[in-house]
Every structure is written in structure tokens, then in C-alpha cells.
Design a protein around this motif. Structure first.
Motif, short mmCIF file in Angstrom:
data_model
loop_
_atom_site.label_atom_id
_atom_site.label_comp_id
_atom_site.label_asym_id
_atom_site.label_seq_id
_atom_site.Cartn_x
_atom_site.Cartn_y
_atom_site.Cartn_z
N ASP A 16 6.59 -1.07 1.81
CA ASP A 16 5.37 -1.28 1.95
C ASP A 16 5.41 0.63 2.24
O ASP A 16 4.10 1.17 1.40
CB ASP A 16 3.85 -1.62 2.73
CG ASP A 16 4.43 -3.00 1.67
OD1 ASP A 16 4.48 -3.12 1.01
OD2 ASP A 16 4.00 -4.41 2.93
N ASP A 20 4.29 4.22 0.05
CA ASP A 20 3.08 4.65 0.42
C ASP A 20 3.13 5.99 -0.04
O ASP A 20 1.97 6.69 -0.06
CB ASP A 20 2.65 4.09 1.89
CG ASP A 20 1.44 2.55 2.17
OD1 ASP A 20 1.31 2.47 0.74
OD2 ASP A 20 1.82 2.01 3.46
N GLU A 23 3.43 7.39 -3.24
CA GLU A 23 1.92 7.69 -3.43
C GLU A 23 0.93 9.20 -2.87
O GLU A 23 0.37 9.50 -3.67
CB GLU A 23 0.91 5.74 -3.28
CG GLU A 23 1.31 5.44 -4.11
CD GLU A 23 0.51 5.12 -4.88
OE1 GLU A 23 -0.35 6.20 -5.64
OE2 GLU A 23 0.50 4.15 -6.26
N LEU A 98 -5.29 9.26 -0.09
CA LEU A 98 -4.31 8.00 0.45
C LEU A 98 -3.65 8.75 1.23
O LEU A 98 -3.60 7.57 2.25
CB LEU A 98 -3.18 7.94 -1.01
CG LEU A 98 -3.70 7.32 -2.47
CD1 LEU A 98 -2.35 7.63 -3.75
CD2 LEU A 98 -4.47 6.46 -1.98
#
Length: 347
Positions: A16, A20, A23, A98
Motif C-alpha cells: 500500500d 501510495d 500515486e 494525493l
């Protein structure tokens, strides 16, 4: 063992967090994630929403400074601009929505990203297979390729990256192993004295070459770091790029018995000299450079030992038999260095 780097450098690098980070740094990922083989860094193939892939490299904390990493990136871009097959990292941007203040980029252009305490770069994925090093034409092609790489490498020096010499790559490694008591007590004095003798001989070999030319090199040019395509060879990683003699990028591409190595080296040199002149005196540095690699590799394993990946992959490292074997290999190097059997001399 008392390593000089964090013992759990990637303990929080979950899938994850990896996605992340991509992104937040402007990559539209689709959730596909494949871990690629790398002990020093953590490297992933990441799927993108457009169906393509990129390769993300998370740098080992504490190993390189930002300035050293950015020099690697700039060298890769310089090679690509000169049409030398290399894969430079792409320019990163922060997706503010983000990132939420947790991501940043640096460099000109910005190719180094920071996210969650990690540093990373992103490159296009490039495929390929291992080169067929028993094929003389493949070796000649590699020789031409390396001559072009070295022509670019000779334009200017690295300012921040390492110099592959006896002091930095040999004596510093030997001293770290001694200071940190990384060698079993029953093997310690024998290995240290043998390493000292081998390093003294290696230094003498470097000293005998007047006007030795140092340049930017790949630095770790073994067959596993070369990918072959129908268009020829390319490198996808310059993580160990350093200042070194040109022969550093040649000697690890030959193997086998002395006669086989001589034939392979001849093919490499044929290709190299069809593009650029080579200082044939540097062939006398092959065995000194091999000696430095032996000493540095042992220190590398010791420095990384508290990283759980290393005991799992190298369970024999702390054994007396490993250090006895290393002493034996260094004694072989001493014999070669004393006899001058190091492919040395003018052609």
C-alpha cells in the motif's frame, strides 16, 4: 555485527505504501505490483492505468546522499542524450491532492522523490535477456557499447560519487570489518593480515601506471546487469556508477579458464577499439580490481547483516568456513599479483 545502516530499512514498505508513493508522485497506478530481485534497494514493477509499466526503485536509507543519487540520474540522462542505450529515470511531479504534504521531489529535472521517509526514482520498464557471452560478436558489440559509454563518462568527473580505488573500496572495507568485529575470532588475524598483503600489492599495481585515467563508469558491469535485445545491449541500473579506470567495466564480462578469458577479452577489445582507444596498461589492474571486489563484498554483507533479507539469502556468511574460503581466495590473488599474471602489459 554492528551495521552502520538501519536494521529494518524497509520494514514499513508495504504494498500500500509503495503504491501510495507512486500515486503521490504523479503515476496513475492500477494496483499491479511485482517485486523484482534486488538486495541493496527495493525495486518493483508497477502497472499503470494506461496499461503500461514502470520500474520504481526505493533507495536503501543511508547509503547514498541525494547529491550522489542525482549524479547517477544525470549520468544516465547524459548517456541517453548521446544515444548510448541507457534508461534514465523519468521526471516526477507531486500530486498535491494525493500527497497531502507527505511527498516532495528534488533535482533538475526532479527525478528523485521523497515519500514517507523513503527516497525513490521511477524509470520506464525495459525488457531483455542475458547476453550470450560465448558469442564473439556479442562481446564485440558490448565492447563498442562500453567504449561509447566511456567516451561520455570521460567528459567530466563525478563530484559526489565514489572513487573505485584501493583506499575507498579496499582499505575502508577492511577497516570496517576489523573495527566492527565482523570476522570470527579464530579467522580474524589470518584474514586481516592476508587482506593487508593483497591490498598492498593491489596499490602497487595502481601506482605502476603513470597517468592512469579515471572516468565515470558503470561500476558494476557483470552479466546480470546487462540486458540484451534485438537492438543490442543496454543497462537499466547505474546504482554503482563511480570514478574508475575503464577496465572496471570490462573484466567482469569474461569468465572461464585463462585461455577462454583471453579469447573473450580479445573480442571485447576488438569491439572497444573500433570505437575508441584503450589504455592497454589497464589490463594489469584486472586482478587488483578483483581483489578489491572480494574485500568490499565481505564488508557489504557484514554491513547489511541486520537486514533480515541478508541472513536468509547468505546463511553461510558468519561461518568460519566462509572466512577461511575468503582467505584462500585472497592468497590466490596474492599469487597472481606477485607473478604479474593479470593480463597486464601493452598489446
Amino acid at each position: 555485527m554492528h551495521p552502520d545502516l538501519p536494521s529494518q530499512p524497509y520494514g514499513d514498505l508495504t504494498p500500500d505504501l509503495t503504491l501510495d508513493a507512486l500515486e503521490a508522485l504523479g503515476q496513475g497506478v492500477d494496483g499491479r505490483l511485482l517485486t523484482l530481485n534486488s538486495y541493496e534497494n527495493r525495486v518493483f514493477q508497477v502497472g499503470l492505468q494506461d496499461g503500461g509499466f514502470v520500474v520504481a526503485k526505493f533507495y536503501r536509507p543511508g547509503r547514498w546522499s541525494d547529491a550522489q543519487i542525482l549524479e547517477e540520474h544525470a549520468f544516465a540522462q547524459e548517456l541517453a542524450d548521446a544515444e548510448v542505450p541507457a534508461v534514465p529515470p523519468i521526471t516526477l511531479t507531486v500530486d498535491a491532492a494525493l500527497a497531502r504534504g507527505t511527498a516532495s521531489v528534488c533535482g533538475t529535472p526532479p527525478t528523485l522523490g521523497h515519500f514517507g521517509g523513503h527516497r525513490l526514482s521511477v524509470s520506464p520498464r525495459r525488457g531483455g535477456r542475458s547476453p550470450e557471452l560465448d558469442d564473439p560478436e556479442v562481446l564485440r558489440w558490448l565492447g563498442r557499447f562500453l567504449a561509447r559509454l566511456h567516451a561520455v563518462g570521460a567528459r567530466r568527473p563525478f563530484v559526489h560519487r565514489a572513487r573505485l580505488d584501493v583506499t575507498q573500496m579496499g582499505r575502508a572495507a577492511r577497516q570496517w570489518l576489523s573495527d566492527n568485529e565482523a570476522i570470527p575470532l579464530d579467522q580474524r588475524s589470518t584474514w586481516l593480515s592476508t587482506a593487508d598483503q593483497a591490498l598492498d600489492l593491489a596499490q602497487a599495481a595502481f601506482d605502476r601506471i603513470d597517468g592512469l585515467r579515471w572516468r565515470r563508469t558503470h561500476g558494476d558491469c557483470h552479466p546480470g546487469n546487462v540486458l540484451w535485445t534485438p537492438e543490442g545491449p543496454h543497462f537499466v541500473d547505474l546504482d554503482d556508477a563511480c570514478m574508475a579506470p575503464a577496465v572496471q567495466d570490462l573484466w567482469m564480462l569474461v569468465s572461464g579458464d585463462p585461455q577462454e578469458r583471453q579469447v573473450q577479452l580479445g573480442a571485447l577489445m576488438d569491439g572497444y577499439e573500433s570505437v575508441a582507444d584503450f589504455d592497454w596498461r589497464e589490463l594489469a589492474l584486472i586482478e587488483p580490481l578483483r581483489t578489491l571486489r572480494l574485500v568490499h563484498h565481505s564488508a557489504w554483507l557484514a554491513r547489511r547483516w541486520s537486514d533480515p533479507a541478508f541472513p536468509a539469502a547468505f546463511p553461510w556468511f558468519e561461518s568460519g568456513s566462509y572466512w577461511g574460503q575468503q582467505t584462500g581466495l585472497l592468497r590466490q590473488q596474492i599469487d597472481l599479483l606477485q607473478s604479474g599474471d593479470a593480463h597486464g602489459g601493452d598489446r
